[in-house]
Design a protein around this motif. Structure first.
Motif, PDB file in Angstrom:
ATOM      1  N   LEU A   1      -6.125   8.114  -4.815  1.00 33.93           N
ATOM      2  CA  LEU A   1      -5.235   7.006  -4.789  1.00 33.93           C
ATOM      3  C   LEU A   1      -5.984   5.699  -4.741  1.00 33.93           C
ATOM      4  O   LEU A   1      -6.362   4.745  -4.521  1.00 33.93           O
ATOM      5  CB  LEU A   1      -4.706   6.967  -2.703  1.00 33.93           C
ATOM      6  CG  LEU A   1      -3.605   8.146  -2.468  1.00 33.93           C
ATOM      7  CD1 LEU A   1      -2.918   8.430  -1.625  1.00 33.93           C
ATOM      8  CD2 LEU A   1      -1.969   8.067  -4.036  1.00 33.93           C
TER       9      LEU A   1
ATOM     10  N   ALA B   1       1.014   3.461  -3.617  1.00 31.29           N
ATOM     11  CA  ALA B   1       0.471   5.632  -3.378  1.00 31.29           C
ATOM     12  C   ALA B   1       1.428   5.969  -2.774  1.00 31.29           C
ATOM     13  O   ALA B   1       1.818   7.411  -3.874  1.00 31.29           O
ATOM     14  CB  ALA B   1       0.125   5.337  -0.882  1.00 31.29           C
TER      15      ALA B   1
ATOM     16  N   LEU C   1      -6.129   1.861  -4.612  1.00 30.89           N
ATOM     17  CA  LEU C   1      -5.431   0.621  -3.505  1.00 30.89           C
ATOM     18  C   LEU C   1      -6.858   0.162  -3.179  1.00 30.89           C
ATOM     19  O   LEU C   1      -6.525  -0.764  -2.740  1.00 30.89           O
ATOM     20  CB  LEU C   1      -5.616   2.280  -2.077  1.00 30.89           C
ATOM     21  CG  LEU C   1      -4.290   2.779  -2.478  1.00 30.89           C
ATOM     22  CD1 LEU C   1      -4.512   3.562  -0.988  1.00 30.89           C
ATOM     23  CD2 LEU C   1      -3.110   2.482  -2.456  1.00 30.89           C
TER      24      LEU C   1
ATOM     25  N   PHE D   1       0.248  -1.127  -0.433  1.00 28.11           N
ATOM     26  CA  PHE D   1      -0.018   0.018  -0.191  1.00 28.11           C
ATOM     27  C   PHE D   1       0.926   1.224   0.000  1.00 28.11           C
ATOM     28  O   PHE D   1       0.548   2.623  -0.506  1.00 28.11           O
ATOM     29  CB  PHE D   1      -0.743  -0.307   1.096  1.00 28.11           C
ATOM     30  CG  PHE D   1      -1.913  -0.947   0.819  1.00 28.11           C
ATOM     31  CD1 PHE D   1      -3.960  -0.586   0.387  1.00 28.11           C
ATOM     32  CD2 PHE D   1      -2.348  -2.611   0.680  1.00 28.11           C
ATOM     33  CE1 PHE D   1      -4.205  -1.374  -0.585  1.00 28.11           C
ATOM     34  CE2 PHE D   1      -3.522  -3.074   1.064  1.00 28.11           C
ATOM     35  CZ  PHE D   1      -3.691  -2.350   0.009  1.00 28.11           C
TER      36      PHE D   1
ATOM     37  N   TRP E   1      -6.313  -2.924  -5.840  1.00 27.49           N
ATOM     38  CA  TRP E   1      -5.629  -3.699  -5.146  1.00 27.49           C
ATOM     39  C   TRP E   1      -6.109  -4.564  -3.820  1.00 27.49           C
ATOM     40  O   TRP E   1      -5.769  -5.466  -3.594  1.00 27.49           O
ATOM     41  CB  TRP E   1      -3.955  -2.991  -4.546  1.00 27.49           C
ATOM     42  CG  TRP E   1      -3.579  -4.070  -3.659  1.00 27.49           C
ATOM     43  CD1 TRP E   1      -2.587  -3.963  -2.404  1.00 27.49           C
ATOM     44  CD2 TRP E   1      -2.341  -5.486  -4.444  1.00 27.49           C
ATOM     45  NE1 TRP E   1      -2.186  -4.503  -2.525  1.00 27.49           N
ATOM     46  CE2 TRP E   1      -1.862  -5.713  -3.611  1.00 27.49           C
ATOM     47  CE3 TRP E   1      -2.518  -6.012  -5.784  1.00 27.49           C
ATOM     48  CZ2 TRP E   1      -0.677  -6.864  -3.860  1.00 27.49           C
ATOM     49  CZ3 TRP E   1      -1.869  -7.328  -6.000  1.00 27.49           C
ATOM     50  CH2 TRP E   1      -1.329  -7.492  -4.938  1.00 27.49           C
TER      51      TRP E   1
END
Length: 140
Positions: free
Chosen positions: A56, A29, A60, A25, A63
Motif C-alpha cells: 500500500l 487501500a 498512498l 485513502f 497520492w
C-alpha cells in the motif's frame, strides 16, 4: 511578493476536504488490498501484514504527495465534483507513477511490470473518481 511554504500549503489544504481525503485513502487501500488478495490469498494479509502494508505504502505516499501538490484537497476541490474530479485525475497520474517508481526501487518488493502499471493507473483512477462522484452526489 514572495510566498512562503505555509501559504502554498494553505492554498492546497482545506479542512472541508478532509472527508475526501479519508475516502481517497480508503478507496486506494481497498483497490490495492483486492489486488494483494488476488495475487496472494486473503491469508497472506494475516501471515505477512508487513508485506501487505508495504504494498500500500508506495501508492498512498505517491497520492498523498501529488494529491496535495495538485490541489485535490483545496477549497475548490471540496466544493463540486466538476472541480474535484479533474484535480483527482491530474494528481493520481504522477502519484501512481511515483508509486510505481518506489515499487521498482530496492526499497519495496514488487518490481515493475507494464501490465501492472496500466492496471494500477486505471483502477486507482476509477476508484478515486467514482468515490468523489458519489461523495458529491450524496452531499449535493
Amino acid at each position: 511578493m514572495g510566498t512562503s511554504n505555509g501559504s502554498f500549503l494553505d492554498q492546497r489544504l482545506d479542512a472541508d476536504a478532509l472527508p475526501l481525503a479519508v475516502g481517497d485513502f480508503l478507496m486506494l487501500a481497498a483497490v490495492l488490498t483486492i489486488g494483494f488478495i488476488n495475487h496472494n490469498g486473503v491469508d497472506q494479509i494475516f501471515d505477512d501484514p508487513t508485506g501487505w502494508i508495504l504494498t500500500l505504502v508506495p501508492f498512498l505516499l505517491g497520492w498523498g504527495i501529488f494529491g496535495v501538490l495538485i490541489g485535490a484537497y483545496s477549497a475548490g476541490a471540496a466544493e463540486t465534483a466538476k472541480a474535484s474530479i479533474p484535480l483527482t485525475i491530474r494528481g493520481w497520474i504522477p502519484g501512481a507513477i511515483l508509486g510505481l517508481g518506489l515499487r521498482a526501487s530496492p526499497l519495496f518488493e514488487g518490481g515493475f511490470a507494464w501490465i501492472f502499471a496500466a492496471v494500477i493507473l486505471a483502477t486507482g483512477m476509477l476508484a478515486l473518481v467514482a468515490w468523489r462522484w458519489l461523495f458529491f452526489k450524496i452531499i449535493g
